[in-house]
Motif scaffolding. Sequence first.
Motif, short mmCIF file in Angstrom:
data_model
loop_
_atom_site.label_atom_id
_atom_site.label_comp_id
_atom_site.label_asym_id
_atom_site.label_seq_id
_atom_site.Cartn_x
_atom_site.Cartn_y
_atom_site.Cartn_z
N ASP A 190 21.69 10.50 0.90
CA ASP A 190 22.06 10.67 -0.49
C ASP A 190 23.71 11.40 -0.46
OD1 ASP A 190 19.94 10.45 -1.71
OD2 ASP A 190 19.17 12.43 -2.28
N GLY A 191 24.00 11.97 0.99
CA GLY A 191 25.34 12.35 1.34
C GLY A 191 25.90 13.40 0.14
N GLY A 192 25.14 14.36 -0.26
CA GLY A 192 25.53 15.43 -1.07
C GLY A 192 25.41 14.95 -2.79
N ARG A 193 25.02 13.62 -2.78
CA ARG A 193 24.80 13.29 -4.33
C ARG A 193 23.27 13.21 -4.62
NH1 ARG A 193 28.22 7.88 -4.81
NH2 ARG A 193 27.62 7.79 -2.42
N ALA A 194 22.79 14.57 -5.15
CA ALA A 194 21.45 14.69 -5.18
C ALA A 194 20.62 13.50 -6.18
CB ALA A 194 20.86 15.98 -5.85
N GLY A 195 19.41 13.09 -5.58
CA GLY A 195 18.68 12.20 -6.57
C GLY A 195 19.15 10.62 -6.42
N ARG A 196 19.67 10.36 -5.33
CA ARG A 196 20.03 9.10 -5.17
C ARG A 196 18.75 8.14 -4.20
NH1 ARG A 196 24.71 7.71 -1.47
NH2 ARG A 196 24.19 5.61 -1.93
N THR A 197 18.06 9.04 -3.62
CA THR A 197 16.88 8.51 -2.82
C THR A 197 15.82 8.85 -3.53
OG1 THR A 197 18.25 8.77 -0.64
CG2 THR A 197 15.77 8.58 -0.75
N VAL A 198 14.62 8.01 -3.80
CA VAL A 198 13.44 8.16 -4.43
C VAL A 198 12.38 7.97 -3.32
CG1 VAL A 198 11.83 7.23 -6.07
CG2 VAL A 198 14.39 7.25 -6.57
N LEU A 199 11.70 9.09 -2.94
CA LEU A 199 10.79 8.85 -1.81
C LEU A 199 9.34 8.79 -2.52
CD1 LEU A 199 11.85 12.13 0.14
CD2 LEU A 199 12.24 9.84 0.71
N ARG A 200 8.69 8.10 -1.92
CA ARG A 200 7.23 7.77 -1.89
C ARG A 200 6.31 8.03 -0.59
NH1 ARG A 200 4.14 3.34 -1.46
NH2 ARG A 200 2.23 3.16 -2.59
N THR A 201 5.28 8.75 -0.58
CA THR A 201 4.57 8.82 0.43
C THR A 201 3.54 7.76 0.50
OG1 THR A 201 4.77 11.41 0.48
CG2 THR A 201 2.79 10.67 1.61
N ALA A 202 3.34 7.02 1.54
CA ALA A 202 2.11 6.17 1.78
C ALA A 202 1.43 6.64 2.87
CB ALA A 202 2.88 4.96 1.90
N TRP A 203 0.15 6.12 2.95
CA TRP A 203 -0.80 6.50 3.96
C TRP A 203 -1.15 5.59 5.18
CZ3 TRP A 203 -0.98 11.38 3.53
CH2 TRP A 203 -0.92 12.26 2.63
N SER A 204 -0.53 4.14 4.89
CA SER A 204 -1.01 3.36 5.68
C SER A 204 0.40 2.51 5.92
CB SER A 204 -1.91 2.15 5.10
OG SER A 204 -1.87 1.09 5.93
N ALA A 205 0.76 2.53 7.07
CA ALA A 205 2.12 1.64 7.77
C ALA A 205 1.82 0.12 7.39
CB ALA A 205 2.33 1.76 8.92
N VAL A 206 0.68 -0.18 7.41
CA VAL A 206 0.11 -1.44 7.59
C VAL A 206 0.69 -2.12 5.85
CG1 VAL A 206 -1.70 -3.80 7.28
CG2 VAL A 206 -1.11 -2.08 9.24
N ALA A 207 0.00 -1.34 4.91
CA ALA A 207 0.08 -1.68 3.44
C ALA A 207 1.54 -1.47 3.13
CB ALA A 207 -0.91 -0.78 2.70
N ALA A 208 2.35 -0.40 3.50
CA ALA A 208 3.47 -0.08 3.11
C ALA A 208 4.62 -1.14 3.77
CB ALA A 208 4.13 1.36 3.72
N SER A 209 4.29 -1.71 4.71
CA SER A 209 5.04 -2.80 5.25
C SER A 209 4.93 -3.99 4.59
CB SER A 209 4.49 -3.08 6.91
OG SER A 209 4.86 -1.94 7.62
N ALA A 210 3.66 -4.53 4.03
CA ALA A 210 3.43 -5.40 3.16
C ALA A 210 4.39 -5.10 1.76
CB ALA A 210 2.07 -5.73 2.90
N GLU A 211 4.36 -3.99 1.49
CA GLU A 211 4.92 -3.63 0.21
C GLU A 211 6.46 -3.92 0.28
OE1 GLU A 211 1.60 -0.53 -1.31
OE2 GLU A 211 3.71 0.31 -0.56
N LEU A 212 6.92 -3.48 1.45
CA LEU A 212 8.40 -3.57 1.61
C LEU A 212 8.73 -5.15 1.80
CD1 LEU A 212 11.39 -2.57 2.74
CD2 LEU A 212 10.26 -2.47 5.03
N ALA A 213 7.95 -5.87 2.36
CA ALA A 213 8.17 -7.37 2.66
C ALA A 213 8.03 -7.89 1.11
CB ALA A 213 6.91 -8.13 3.39
N ALA A 214 7.27 -7.34 0.13
CA ALA A 214 7.18 -7.89 -1.32
C ALA A 214 8.41 -7.33 -2.18
CB ALA A 214 5.70 -7.43 -1.94
N GLY A 215 9.12 -6.54 -1.73
CA GLY A 215 10.08 -5.88 -2.47
C GLY A 215 9.89 -4.84 -3.04
N ALA A 216 8.75 -4.05 -3.02
CA ALA A 216 8.54 -2.82 -3.58
C ALA A 216 9.04 -1.61 -3.12
CB ALA A 216 6.85 -2.75 -3.54
#
Length: 268
Positions: free
Chosen positions: A59-85
Amino acid sequence: MRPTPLGTLVLERARTLLPAMDALVLDAHRLARGDDGPAGLRVAVVGSALAAAFARRVDGGRAGRTVLRTAWSAVAASAELAAGAHDALLVGMCADALPPAAPGVHWRLVGTDAVQVLVPAEHPSPDEADLDAFADERWFTAPGDSCFTACFAASCTRAGFTPTAPSECERSAGLELVRAGVGVGLAQPFGSRPDGVRAVALRGRPLLWSTWLAVHDATPEGLRGTLLAAARAARADGLEAAGATEGVADAGDAPPDAVAGVRRAPAA
């Protein structure tokens, strides 16, 4: 129970197709509303205590630019990243493991650090101890899908004891249980500890934890560099807050070649 060959095929394809459909629906809704895109950078986090520090650095001092989402599986999150989520993926995992491969997903090692033991403030253990000093303790650890639990058991065996199976729980719950003296926790060496809890370094560093950053191949090179620099700076912030001067291995120690289908780029 186990799936039939057809069921296995459907499950494997669904891990990619369903996140892609979710991303398609979200993008279609944004386009229909006339939005140019998400208001912030979409970052999924799996097993890393550096999420907040990473978001602050990005964010570099500009609050709110980054939207965080907690995921529990690296495998599922990698597939979601590949799909553009997601736009990026920050993952912590056992240092003996490699991050999961996914089409178009590009991984960079941020660093590797020694796992610590969290104990109540009044615990008799010194600030550095052998693993077998905790042989009779009840253990708590964060949930995850890497090999960490198995590696923990193997380290205990090498130290000459068989541990009780660690209980998996969310970070805040684990800290409360440690503070109450119910057991001890295995933790990443980042950030200050809450009142009533202190960290003990394990002599010989028998357990290691690696932090990885993933982006899609379509991510502009400039943004890749910005995200990697932010992740490395967040790690340095976390180590400094914990009172550590350096980790076990920095990103420059990562091998540049491909291993087990995971692409590792040369460290910048």
